[in-house]
Design a protein around this motif. Structure first.
Motif, mmCIF file in Angstrom:
data_model
loop_
_atom_site.group_PDB
_atom_site.id
_atom_site.type_symbol
_atom_site.label_atom_id
_atom_site.label_comp_id
_atom_site.label_asym_id
_atom_site.label_seq_id
_atom_site.Cartn_x
_atom_site.Cartn_y
_atom_site.Cartn_z
ATOM 1 N N ASN A 165 -115.025 -88.888 -10.983
ATOM 2 C CA ASN A 165 -116.333 -88.372 -11.368
ATOM 3 C C ASN A 165 -117.121 -87.855 -10.181
ATOM 4 O OD1 ASN A 165 -116.486 -88.499 -14.191
ATOM 5 N ND2 ASN A 165 -116.810 -90.709 -14.132
ATOM 6 N N SER A 166 -116.494 -87.794 -9.001
ATOM 7 C CA SER A 166 -117.155 -87.245 -7.817
ATOM 8 C C SER A 166 -116.082 -86.715 -6.877
ATOM 9 C CB SER A 166 -117.980 -88.323 -7.101
ATOM 10 O OG SER A 166 -117.131 -89.287 -6.494
ATOM 11 N N ASP A 167 -116.489 -85.908 -5.927
ATOM 12 C CA ASP A 167 -115.545 -85.393 -4.927
ATOM 13 C C ASP A 167 -114.935 -86.539 -4.119
ATOM 14 O OD1 ASP A 167 -115.849 -82.743 -5.643
ATOM 15 O OD2 ASP A 167 -117.430 -82.361 -4.164
ATOM 16 N N GLN A 169 -114.353 -89.646 -5.023
ATOM 17 C CA GLN A 169 -113.340 -90.337 -5.816
ATOM 18 C C GLN A 169 -112.076 -89.490 -5.941
ATOM 19 O OE1 GLN A 169 -115.177 -91.446 -9.533
ATOM 20 N NE2 GLN A 169 -116.754 -92.678 -8.526
ATOM 21 N N GLY A 170 -112.234 -88.178 -6.081
ATOM 22 C CA GLY A 170 -111.069 -87.307 -6.148
ATOM 23 C C GLY A 170 -110.264 -87.329 -4.857
ATOM 24 N N ALA A 171 -110.982 -87.310 -3.721
ATOM 25 C CA ALA A 171 -110.297 -87.365 -2.428
ATOM 26 C C ALA A 171 -109.589 -88.696 -2.231
ATOM 27 C CB ALA A 171 -111.309 -87.123 -1.302
ATOM 28 N N ALA A 172 -110.224 -89.794 -2.661
ATOM 29 C CA ALA A 172 -109.600 -91.119 -2.533
ATOM 30 C C ALA A 172 -108.340 -91.210 -3.390
ATOM 31 C CB ALA A 172 -110.594 -92.208 -2.940
ATOM 32 N N ALA A 173 -108.395 -90.660 -4.595
ATOM 33 C CA ALA A 173 -107.216 -90.663 -5.460
ATOM 34 C C ALA A 173 -106.079 -89.865 -4.848
ATOM 35 C CB ALA A 173 -107.582 -90.111 -6.833
ATOM 36 N N LYS A 174 -106.415 -88.744 -4.220
ATOM 37 C CA LYS A 174 -105.385 -87.920 -3.581
ATOM 38 C C LYS A 174 -104.730 -88.680 -2.434
ATOM 39 C CE LYS A 174 -104.633 -83.333 -1.577
ATOM 40 N NZ LYS A 174 -105.273 -82.031 -1.223
ATOM 41 N N ARG A 175 -105.541 -89.374 -1.621
ATOM 42 C CA ARG A 175 -104.989 -90.132 -0.496
ATOM 43 C C ARG A 175 -104.147 -91.300 -0.983
ATOM 44 N NH1 ARG A 175 -110.221 -89.542 1.597
ATOM 45 N NH2 ARG A 175 -110.664 -91.779 1.380
ATOM 46 N N ALA A 176 -104.506 -91.840 -2.161
ATOM 47 C CA ALA A 176 -103.740 -92.956 -2.729
ATOM 48 C C ALA A 176 -102.492 -92.485 -3.467
ATOM 49 C CB ALA A 176 -104.626 -93.758 -3.680
ATOM 50 N N GLY A 177 -102.325 -91.167 -3.587
ATOM 51 C CA GLY A 177 -101.163 -90.628 -4.284
ATOM 52 C C GLY A 177 -101.215 -90.830 -5.788
ATOM 53 N N LEU A 178 -102.421 -90.913 -6.344
ATOM 54 C CA LEU A 178 -102.568 -91.162 -7.786
ATOM 55 C C LEU A 178 -102.666 -89.850 -8.556
ATOM 56 C CD1 LEU A 178 -105.251 -94.017 -7.767
ATOM 57 C CD2 LEU A 178 -102.787 -94.271 -8.158
ATOM 58 N N ASP A 558 -129.670 -90.602 -6.179
ATOM 59 C CA ASP A 558 -129.084 -89.709 -5.179
ATOM 60 C C ASP A 558 -127.594 -89.507 -5.448
ATOM 61 O OD1 ASP A 558 -129.288 -88.012 -2.981
ATOM 62 O OD2 ASP A 558 -128.599 -89.559 -1.595
ATOM 63 N N SER A 559 -127.239 -89.336 -6.730
ATOM 64 C CA SER A 559 -125.829 -89.203 -7.099
ATOM 65 C C SER A 559 -125.558 -87.829 -7.698
ATOM 66 C CB SER A 559 -125.432 -90.288 -8.111
ATOM 67 O OG SER A 559 -126.053 -90.065 -9.362
ATOM 68 N N VAL A 560 -124.339 -87.342 -7.471
ATOM 69 C CA VAL A 560 -123.903 -86.036 -7.949
ATOM 70 C C VAL A 560 -122.715 -86.224 -8.885
ATOM 71 C CG1 VAL A 560 -123.015 -83.764 -7.289
ATOM 72 C CG2 VAL A 560 -124.650 -84.946 -5.795
ATOM 73 N N GLN A 561 -122.853 -85.792 -10.124
ATOM 74 C CA GLN A 561 -121.765 -85.886 -11.094
ATOM 75 C C GLN A 561 -121.200 -84.496 -11.355
ATOM 76 O OE1 GLN A 561 -122.806 -87.059 -15.051
ATOM 77 N NE2 GLN A 561 -120.696 -87.142 -15.755
ATOM 78 N N ILE A 562 -119.899 -84.373 -11.266
ATOM 79 C CA ILE A 562 -119.226 -83.113 -11.565
ATOM 80 C C ILE A 562 -118.943 -83.066 -13.062
ATOM 81 C CG2 ILE A 562 -117.243 -81.642 -11.082
ATOM 82 C CD1 ILE A 562 -116.841 -83.453 -8.542
ATOM 83 N N LEU A 563 -119.456 -82.061 -13.738
ATOM 84 C CA LEU A 563 -119.164 -81.877 -15.150
ATOM 85 C C LEU A 563 -117.987 -80.926 -15.340
ATOM 86 C CD1 LEU A 563 -122.796 -81.537 -16.550
ATOM 87 C CD2 LEU A 563 -121.408 -83.593 -16.334
ATOM 88 N N THR A 564 -118.020 -79.789 -14.660
ATOM 89 C CA THR A 564 -116.889 -78.855 -14.689
ATOM 90 C C THR A 564 -116.787 -78.172 -13.332
ATOM 91 O OG1 THR A 564 -118.179 -76.914 -15.414
ATOM 92 C CG2 THR A 564 -117.283 -78.325 -17.140
#
Length: 638
Positions: A165-167, A169-178, A558-564
């Motif tokens: 739901n954020s950049d 989290q996406g980067a962490a998932a990529k580093r974790a190979g998920l 102070d949070s940013v949510q990506i919708l699309t």
């Protein structure tokens, strides 16, 4: 400002929870309820799942989980989400925490040593998959993310995939190979979305791309593709989703008509084409059915014109004021668009800490339009059109309006007026390309947005091109879509005039629109900034042809949510000889950084405050990290 209570309340972002935090059980008495250590089937999931709107972009069934990492082995709790609104309520009811809300939040979000990992699993029906979500403000390390997924999968009956739901989290998932469920995949799982609630009775018309100008006021348009503009209709349902702040969606709010997206609209209701139907978007579902004779008669009796009065235009003033010389009070001379932008420019000068600019420009007031009309004898043609009973025949009116615009194009601007405009341009703007924009007294009005009705000519360079552009903008006062929209609003065409705003053109890196209200949940008490963005200059965002990058910024958290993410593989840049050209881009890159989103949000809230704290619809652009504001108008609620 203490953010902890707000964070606890708005973890409901994942759960569509109301923005209220209570330390007791959310549904009444404090007692231990039967929640699960394992979800063994779809049926078990459904028994614990809750689906709510609450302004969320997706309305999907979801079950909360809490992973307790304090013991020798982590323990997964699956929470009966129909009974508990918050993780905190469940954990207190189980006596797993005795902390107060502030301490609990500080210890369990965005920390590597947290005791509890808190999130939810959602089901995407069309994807046939389950996704794991965390609050978008939760910063999570790759190792913790990988362990979380392994622990959840061991207690869940079906494969699970992480949905960032954020950049971060996406980067962490990529580093974790998920593997992940991407924004576009999750977004595509959306079958329907109400953009403006309401009910309408009218003739259902299947609209081919480019045929929207043939629509009549009593039609319900079933759109295969989202047009850039369209005439007033009774209702809109589209099988192609787009941003809620494109021109057509904004006009639907102005007209007070139902407007919705339904992915399979053509398949479901195409057989009703040409027949009288009822379109109902008052709930979460979009429905279309055949109308009864009684409903058709009732609709014909109650279809009334709402009267909107065009503000008076001052035809005595013939100066050429720079934006820096104007403020909101100049609307009778230069139009609301220019006057509002001048007010924003004043804010930029007063608040350098906001770090935004308004590109330099000046206005050509209403008086110059009147001089042109009189000098070329066009007033008689306007009066003849407005007095002819055939004006209510769409085919005749279309031809008459085209002939009227041709007279504008063929006319000559009085020599003294043109010389003054060209001289003013040289002094204030030099020889740079300019945007020639409408600023009529029939747009940006209370109850009448007028988005996209009149023409803008981008990147105008030479003197001859500028003269032609001025006449194009003046003549656009008499295009079919603007005429029909004024008819619907009951605006007196004889009272309408066109001023023009000439403004330095900026070849932007990115551009878009933000609203200082959540268009998906206009009644929310929480402050939210909605942002739609694309690369290049901003025309493609308000056109709505391709999905923009869409984001929600919550200032309190102070949070940013990506919708699309943006699905557009081209962007518009200035062409060397004037005008614009398309350039290919990678659609997978983020358009805006989180820092730019936060800066835009702060600017938007300051502009809203400048305009009496009325929610604003703001057009912006970014070039080289600099933010520029090019329009602000009151947001029209649905």
């Amino acid at each position: 400002m203490d953010k902890a209570p707000a964070i606890a309340a708005l973890i409901g972002l994942l759960l569509a929870s109301p923005p209220v935090l209570r330390p007791d059980n959310a549904v009444g008495e404090r007692r231990v309820l039967a929640d699960g250590d394992r979800i063994a089937s779809d049926a078990a999931f459904d028994k614990m799942a809750r689906t709510e709107g609450g302004g969320r972009f997706f309305e999907l069934p979801r079950v909360m989980f809490a992973i307790d990492r304090s013991g020798a082995r982590p323990h997964v709790y699956w929470i009966d989400t129909r009974r508990y609104l918050y993780h905190f309520d469940f954990l207190q009811a189980r006596y797993l925490t005795l902390a107060d809300a502030d301490s609990f939040n500080a210890a369990n979000y965005s920390r590597a040593d947290r005791r509890f990992v808190l999130g939810a699993v959602a089901r995407y029906p069309r994807l046939g998959r389950y996704g794991v979500e965390l609050w978008e403000g939760d910063v999570v390390e790759p190792e913790l993310l990988a362990a979380m997924m392994q622990q959840l999968e061991a207690t869940f009956h079906a494969p699970l995939t992480f949905k960032p739901n954020s950049d971060q989290q996406g980067a962490a998932a990529k580093r974790a190979g998920l593997p992940v469920i991407g924004i576009e995949e999750a977004y595509g799982a959306r079958e329907q979305l109400v953009l403006n609630g309401g009910r309408a009775v009218g003739r259902l018309v299947l609209v081919d791309e480019g045929a929207e100008e043939d629509l009549l006021p009593g039609d319900i348009a079933l759109l295969k593709a989202m047009p850039i503009r369209m005439p007033p209709v009774a209702g809109i349902v589209s099988s192609t989703f787009t941003t809620p702040i494109n021109h057509v969606s904004l006009l639907a709010k102005t007209w007070g008509i139902p407007n919705a997206y339904r992915a399979d609209a053509g398949h479901l209701w195409g057989e009703f084409s040409g027949r009288q139907v009822v379109l109902d978007t008052r709930g979460r579902s979009v429905t279309v059915r055949l109308a009864t004779d009684a409903e058709v008669r009732a609709a014909e009796r109650t279809r009334a014109i709402r009267k909107v009065r065009a503000p008076r235009s001052d035809l005595a003033y013939s100066g050429l004021p720079a934006l820096t010389e104007q403020d909101a009070g100049w609307a009778p001379r230069t139009g609301a668009k220019a006057a509002n932008l001048a007010e924003a420019a004043g804010l930029a000068r007063k608040r350098p800490d906001l770090r935004f600019e308004v590109p330099p420009g000046f206005s050509v007031p209403f008086a110059f339009y009147e001089h042109f009309v009189v000098a070329n004898g066009i007033g008689a043609s306007v009066e003849a059109l407005l007095s002819d009973p055939r004006r209510y025949d769409p085919a005749w009116r279309r031809g008459a309006l085209a002939a009227l615009r041709a007279r504008f194009a063929a006319g000559s601007i009085p020599r003294a007026d043109l010389a003054a405009i060209l001289a003013r341009r040289r002094v204030l703007l030099g020889d740079k390309g300019v945007f020639v924009r409408s600023s009529t007294n029939a747009e940006d009005l209370p109850g009448f947005n007028g988005a996209g009705l009149y023409d803008t000519v981008p990147n105008v360079t030479g003197s001859e091109a500028l003269e032609a552009a001025l006449k194009t903008v003046w003549g656009s006062l008499w295009n079919e879509r603007a005429f029909a929209a004024r008819e619907r609003a009951g605006i007196d065409h004889r009272a309408v005039r066109a001023a023009v705003l000439l403004q330095i053109g900026v070849d932007a890196d990115a551009a878009g629109v933000m609203t200082t209200i959540d268009p998906f949940d206009e009644q929310s008490a929480e402050q939210r900034i909605f942002i739609a963005a694309k690369r290049g200059i901003g025309i493609r965002v308000v056109e709505g042809k391709k999905i923009a990058e869409q984001l929600l910024y919550r200032p309190e958290l102070d949070s940013v949510q990506i919708l699309t993410r943006s699905q557009d593989d081209v962007m518009l840049h200035f062409a060397p000889d004037g005008g614009v050209q398309e350039v290919k881009v990678d659609p997978n890159r983020a358009v805006l950084s989180d820092d730019l989103v936060r800066r835009l949000g702060r600017i938007g809230l300051a502009i809203q405050q400048r305009f009496g704290n009325r929610p604003q619809d703001i057009e912006w652009l970014v070039v080289g990290g600099r933010i520029m504001i090019v329009q602000s108008r009151d947001y029209v609620k649905g």
